[in-house]
Motif scaffolding. Structure first.
Motif, short mmCIF file in Angstrom:
data_model
loop_
_atom_site.label_atom_id
_atom_site.label_comp_id
_atom_site.label_asym_id
_atom_site.label_seq_id
_atom_site.Cartn_x
_atom_site.Cartn_y
_atom_site.Cartn_z
N GLU A 1 3.49 3.86 5.52
CA GLU A 1 2.74 3.60 4.06
C GLU A 1 2.07 2.34 4.05
O GLU A 1 0.96 2.10 3.22
CB GLU A 1 3.98 3.52 3.15
CG GLU A 1 4.49 4.99 2.93
CD GLU A 1 5.60 5.11 2.06
OE1 GLU A 1 5.86 4.23 1.33
OE2 GLU A 1 6.43 5.87 1.70
N ALA B 1 -1.89 1.57 3.13
CA ALA B 1 -2.23 0.78 1.93
C ALA B 1 -3.43 -0.48 2.87
O ALA B 1 -4.28 -0.61 2.14
CB ALA B 1 -1.24 -0.01 1.23
N ASN C 1 -6.31 -1.87 -8.59
CA ASN C 1 -5.39 -0.88 -8.33
C ASN C 1 -4.79 -0.95 -6.81
O ASN C 1 -3.94 -0.73 -6.59
CB ASN C 1 -5.78 0.49 -8.68
CG ASN C 1 -5.96 0.79 -10.06
OD1 ASN C 1 -5.49 0.11 -10.80
ND2 ASN C 1 -6.75 1.71 -10.47
N GLU C 2 -5.83 -1.12 -5.78
CA GLU C 2 -5.42 -1.10 -4.45
C GLU C 2 -4.70 -2.32 -4.17
O GLU C 2 -3.56 -2.31 -3.33
CB GLU C 2 -6.99 -1.17 -3.49
CG GLU C 2 -7.39 0.28 -3.34
CD GLU C 2 -6.53 1.44 -3.01
OE1 GLU C 2 -5.83 1.05 -1.79
OE2 GLU C 2 -6.73 2.72 -3.23
N GLU D 1 -1.23 -1.54 -5.31
CA GLU D 1 -0.47 -0.67 -4.46
C GLU D 1 -0.08 -1.46 -3.23
O GLU D 1 0.92 -1.20 -2.55
CB GLU D 1 -1.45 0.47 -4.08
CG GLU D 1 -0.75 1.38 -3.36
CD GLU D 1 -1.44 3.04 -2.84
OE1 GLU D 1 -1.21 3.45 -2.06
OE2 GLU D 1 -2.75 2.76 -3.41
N ASN E 1 3.06 -3.52 -3.93
CA ASN E 1 4.37 -2.84 -4.09
C ASN E 1 4.69 -2.33 -2.71
O ASN E 1 5.92 -2.53 -2.61
CB ASN E 1 3.85 -1.65 -5.00
CG ASN E 1 3.78 -2.17 -6.63
OD1 ASN E 1 4.16 -3.06 -6.85
ND2 ASN E 1 2.93 -1.29 -7.23
N LYS E 2 3.73 -2.06 -1.87
CA LYS E 2 4.21 -1.67 -0.45
C LYS E 2 4.74 -2.68 0.35
O LYS E 2 6.02 -2.48 1.10
CB LYS E 2 2.92 -0.93 0.30
CG LYS E 2 2.56 0.18 -0.12
CD LYS E 2 3.26 1.65 -0.15
CE LYS E 2 2.44 2.42 -0.62
NZ LYS E 2 3.16 3.84 -0.80
N PHE F 1 3.90 2.50 -9.08
CA PHE F 1 2.66 2.15 -9.25
C PHE F 1 2.13 2.42 -10.52
O PHE F 1 1.86 3.65 -10.84
CB PHE F 1 1.60 2.63 -8.02
CG PHE F 1 0.16 2.28 -8.31
CD1 PHE F 1 -0.67 3.19 -8.99
CD2 PHE F 1 -0.23 1.17 -8.02
CE1 PHE F 1 -2.08 2.76 -8.94
CE2 PHE F 1 -1.71 0.88 -8.42
CZ PHE F 1 -2.58 1.73 -8.80
#
Length: 122
Positions: free
Chosen positions: A74, A78, A102-103, A106, A109-110, A117
């Motif tokens: 994951e 990302a 947004n990226e 994400e 968060n990863k 998200f």
């Protein structure tokens, strides 16, 4: 007897110790079967005596957990998306700011291990 120097190695590949650092004292310990099994599990690839000495002197190497394959995949996905955004910025200079935000959320968060998200960080 030849003088010990830093370049000489023992049969196991460890450098020879200076005379003042040579270990001449021996300590013996007896373990039952379950204690021995626990020692074997904890020592990893270290020799028994080496592990016991390091443990007694609080010099054990840190235990590094195994790789979490799912998290790695994951995170790589990302990171790849983030790399594509950077490539587009370098090439065109025209990228939707909301996509970048947004990226980045994400990706963050990863890194933190979050599964949620919502894009509300920005």
């Amino acid at each position: 007897m030849p003088e010990l120097n830093e370049k000489r190695r023992s049969r196991r590949g460890h450098p020879k110790l200076d005379k003042s650092e040579c270990r001449t004292n021996c300590v013996s310990v007896r373990l039952n079967d379950s204690e021995l099994a626990m020692l074997e599990q904890k020592r990893g690839n270290l020799m028994r005596g080496e592990w016991l000495r390091m443990s007694a002197l609080d010099h054990l190497p840190p235990v590094i957990p195994g790789l979490n394959q799912k998290a790695w995949i994951e995170l790589a996905r990302a990171a790849s998306n983030l790399n594509q955004i950077a490539a587009n910025l370098n090439r065109d200079g025209l990228v939707d700011v909301q996509i970048i935000q947004n990226e980045l959320v994400e990706f963050r968060n990863k890194l933190l291990g979050a599964n949620v998200f919502d894009g509300s960080d920005f």
